[in-house]
Design a protein around this motif. Structure first.
Motif, PDB file in Angstrom:
ATOM      1  N   LEU A 172      13.261  78.723   2.367  1.00 29.32           N
ATOM      2  CA  LEU A 172      12.950  79.910   1.587  1.00 29.32           C
ATOM      3  C   LEU A 172      13.997  80.113   0.510  1.00 29.32           C
ATOM      4  N   LYS A 173      13.553  80.250  -0.735  1.00 31.41           N
ATOM      5  CA  LYS A 173      14.486  80.517  -1.830  1.00 31.41           C
ATOM      6  C   LYS A 173      14.903  81.977  -1.811  1.00 31.41           C
ATOM      7  N   SER A 174      16.083  82.239  -2.338  1.00 31.15           N
ATOM      8  CA  SER A 174      16.537  83.629  -2.450  1.00 31.15           C
ATOM      9  C   SER A 174      15.511  84.398  -3.283  1.00 31.15           C
ATOM     10  N   GLY A 175      15.219  85.615  -2.837  1.00 33.06           N
ATOM     11  CA  GLY A 175      14.233  86.443  -3.529  1.00 33.06           C
ATOM     12  C   GLY A 175      12.854  86.420  -2.908  1.00 33.06           C
ATOM     13  N   VAL A 176      12.612  85.512  -1.962  1.00 33.49           N
ATOM     14  CA  VAL A 176      11.314  85.453  -1.290  1.00 33.49           C
ATOM     15  C   VAL A 176      11.190  86.653  -0.360  1.00 33.49           C
ATOM     16  N   ILE A 177       9.983  87.244  -0.317  1.00 32.28           N
ATOM     17  CA  ILE A 177       9.724  88.388   0.555  1.00 32.28           C
ATOM     18  C   ILE A 177       8.854  87.942   1.715  1.00 32.28           C
ATOM     19  N   GLY A 178       9.229  88.383   2.918  1.00 34.10           N
ATOM     20  CA  GLY A 178       8.433  88.082   4.105  1.00 34.10           C
ATOM     21  C   GLY A 178       8.172  89.343   4.897  1.00 34.10           C
ATOM     22  N   GLN A 179       7.145  89.294   5.732  1.00 32.30           N
ATOM     23  CA  GLN A 179       6.834  90.412   6.622  1.00 32.30           C
ATOM     24  C   GLN A 179       7.663  90.255   7.883  1.00 32.30           C
ATOM     25  N   VAL A 180       8.363  91.323   8.259  1.00 29.05           N
ATOM     26  CA  VAL A 180       9.217  91.294   9.445  1.00 29.05           C
ATOM     27  C   VAL A 180       8.345  91.497  10.682  1.00 29.05           C
ATOM     28  N   GLU A 181       8.376  90.510  11.579  1.00 24.63           N
ATOM     29  CA  GLU A 181       7.613  90.594  12.831  1.00 24.63           C
ATOM     30  C   GLU A 181       8.457  91.252  13.921  1.00 24.63           C
ATOM     31  N   LYS A 182       9.684  90.781  14.075  1.00 26.03           N
ATOM     32  CA  LYS A 182      10.619  91.364  15.055  1.00 26.03           C
ATOM     33  C   LYS A 182      12.033  90.928  14.715  1.00 26.03           C
ATOM     34  N   CYS A 183      13.007  91.644  15.262  1.00 20.87           N
ATOM     35  CA  CYS A 183      14.418  91.305  15.085  1.00 20.87           C
ATOM     36  C   CYS A 183      15.145  91.481  16.411  1.00 20.87           C
ATOM     37  N   THR A 184      16.089  90.573  16.671  1.00 18.00           N
ATOM     38  CA  THR A 184      16.859  90.629  17.918  1.00 18.00           C
ATOM     39  C   THR A 184      18.194  91.332  17.745  1.00 18.00           C
ATOM     40  N   GLY A 185      18.584  91.585  16.505  1.00 16.84           N
ATOM     41  CA  GLY A 185      19.913  92.111  16.215  1.00 16.84           C
ATOM     42  C   GLY A 185      20.755  91.049  15.534  1.00 16.84           C
ATOM     43  N   GLN A 186      20.356  89.769  15.709  1.00 21.40           N
ATOM     44  CA  GLN A 186      21.026  88.649  15.034  1.00 21.40           C
ATOM     45  C   GLN A 186      20.042  87.791  14.247  1.00 21.40           C
ATOM     46  N   TRP A 187      18.796  87.741  14.694  1.00 20.95           N
ATOM     47  CA  TRP A 187      17.751  86.938  14.063  1.00 20.95           C
ATOM     48  C   TRP A 187      16.520  87.796  13.841  1.00 20.95           C
ATOM     49  N   CYS A 188      15.782  87.488  12.765  1.00 20.31           N
ATOM     50  CA  CYS A 188      14.501  88.160  12.517  1.00 20.31           C
ATOM     51  C   CYS A 188      13.408  87.124  12.392  1.00 20.31           C
ATOM     52  N   GLN A 189      12.259  87.442  12.966  1.00 23.58           N
ATOM     53  CA  GLN A 189      11.084  86.588  12.834  1.00 23.58           C
ATOM     54  C   GLN A 189      10.316  87.078  11.607  1.00 23.58           C
ATOM     55  N   LEU A 190      10.087  86.167  10.661  1.00 24.53           N
ATOM     56  CA  LEU A 190       9.401  86.496   9.411  1.00 24.53           C
ATOM     57  C   LEU A 190       8.112  85.708   9.291  1.00 24.53           C
ATOM     58  N   ALA A 191       7.128  86.299   8.636  1.00 23.82           N
ATOM     59  CA  ALA A 191       5.909  85.610   8.232  1.00 23.82           C
ATOM     60  C   ALA A 191       5.931  85.550   6.711  1.00 23.82           C
ATOM     61  N   VAL A 192       5.911  84.320   6.165  1.00 25.88           N
ATOM     62  CA  VAL A 192       6.010  84.122   4.718  1.00 25.88           C
ATOM     63  C   VAL A 192       4.998  83.075   4.281  1.00 25.88           C
ATOM     64  N   ASN A 193       4.010  83.478   3.498  1.00 29.59           N
ATOM     65  CA  ASN A 193       3.036  82.554   2.919  1.00 29.59           C
ATOM     66  C   ASN A 193       2.469  81.552   3.926  1.00 29.59           C
ATOM     67  N   GLY A 194       2.042  82.018   5.063  1.00 24.58           N
ATOM     68  CA  GLY A 194       1.440  81.144   6.064  1.00 24.58           C
ATOM     69  C   GLY A 194       2.425  80.487   7.012  1.00 24.58           C
ATOM     70  N   TYR A 195       3.701  80.643   6.769  1.00 25.82           N
ATOM     71  CA  TYR A 195       4.734  80.112   7.661  1.00 25.82           C
ATOM     72  C   TYR A 195       5.292  81.248   8.507  1.00 25.82           C
ATOM     73  N   GLU A 196       5.684  80.923   9.716  1.00 28.02           N
ATOM     74  CA  GLU A 196       6.321  81.912  10.575  1.00 28.02           C
ATOM     75  C   GLU A 196       7.520  81.261  11.242  1.00 28.02           C
ATOM     76  N   GLY A 197       8.631  81.969  11.250  1.00 30.31           N
ATOM     77  CA  GLY A 197       9.834  81.427  11.862  1.00 30.31           C
ATOM     78  C   GLY A 197      10.938  82.462  11.896  1.00 30.31           C
ATOM     79  N   TRP A 198      12.124  81.991  12.215  1.00 28.43           N
ATOM     80  CA  TRP A 198      13.280  82.867  12.409  1.00 28.43           C
ATOM     81  C   TRP A 198      14.341  82.612  11.345  1.00 28.43           C
ATOM     82  N   ILE A 199      15.012  83.693  10.949  1.00 29.48           N
ATOM     83  CA  ILE A 199      16.072  83.607   9.943  1.00 29.48           C
ATOM     84  C   ILE A 199      17.216  84.519  10.371  1.00 29.48           C
ATOM     85  N   ASP A 200      18.429  84.103  10.048  1.00 29.50           N
ATOM     86  CA  ASP A 200      19.620  84.897  10.359  1.00 29.50           C
ATOM     87  C   ASP A 200      19.475  86.278   9.718  1.00 29.50           C
ATOM     88  N   GLN A 201      19.605  87.327  10.522  1.00 32.84           N
ATOM     89  CA  GLN A 201      19.396  88.697  10.067  1.00 32.84           C
ATOM     90  C   GLN A 201      20.347  89.093   8.942  1.00 32.84           C
TER      91      GLN A 201
END
Length: 194
Positions: free
Chosen positions: A151-180
């Motif tokens: 993901l390039k800087s500036g990309v917007i994703g829908q936040v599915e959930k966050c653990t306090g350290q990681w967030c699960q994002l949905a971005v353009n058909g992809y779903e995964g985790w990113i450092d919060q």
């Protein structure tokens, strides 16, 4: 005796002018030069962290439409400071006044938006402060997990959930985790369930 009285009146007027200037300065310090109504600043219940809407302040929301006018004050009589042109962009509500919300964007700019132009849907923007960088969207909430997308800087994703350290994002058909810590749109350590 007339000169003495005139001098006293002049001194009294000078004091009133100085007091008015000091009061104006206090009202404009936080707003970058604009005059804000005291009632708009006091629109947050400091005891509970809730605004007049009954919702927490501050909190993150997203823009509901592609075009959102940001005004200098909490009414349509105030000048439009700038216009957002990106539906889903995360912004932080930092104050409430009647049907208006004072928001802050990822660049730290602040202004007033009518509440119906904001959505409760949580989105996040990837590292808006680092232009041209790519960040891995990972399969699991672990630094060693394989990337499902970059993901390039500036990309917007829908936040599915966050653990306090990681967030699960949905971005353009992809779903995964990113450092919060790499996101604007969630607070450090904030936990969100789907």
């Amino acid at each position: 005796m007339g000169r003495r009285r005139l001098g006293s009146i002049f001194l009294a007027v000078a004091c009133v002018v100085m007091l008015a200037a000091a009061a104006y300065s206090l009202f404009t310090q936080r707003s970058g030069g604009e005059v804000k109504a005291a009632s708009a600043d006091a629109a947050v219940d400091d005891n509970k962290g809730l605004g007049p809407s009954g919702l927490p302040v501050p909190r993150f929301v997203s823009l509901k439409t592609d075009i959102v006018n940001v005004r200098r004050g909490p009414s349509s009589d105030h000048e439009v400071a700038w216009v957002f042109r990106r539906k889903g962009l995360p912004v932080e509500i930092i104050a409430e006044y009647e049907h208006w919300r004072r928001i802050r964007d990822s660049e730290g700019e602040e202004g007033w938006v009518y509440q119906s132009l904001l959505a409760g849907e949580r989105t996040a923007i990837v590292e808006p402060w680092k232009k041209g960088r790519s960040v891995a969207l990972r399969r699991k909430p672990e630094a060693s997990s394989p990337a499902v997308a970059l993901l390039k800087s500036g990309v917007i994703g829908q936040v599915e959930k966050c653990t306090g350290q990681w967030c699960q994002l949905a971005v353009n058909g992809y779903e995964g985790w990113i450092d919060q810590a790499l996101l604007f749109g969630v607070y450090p350590g904030e936990r969100l369930d789907d």
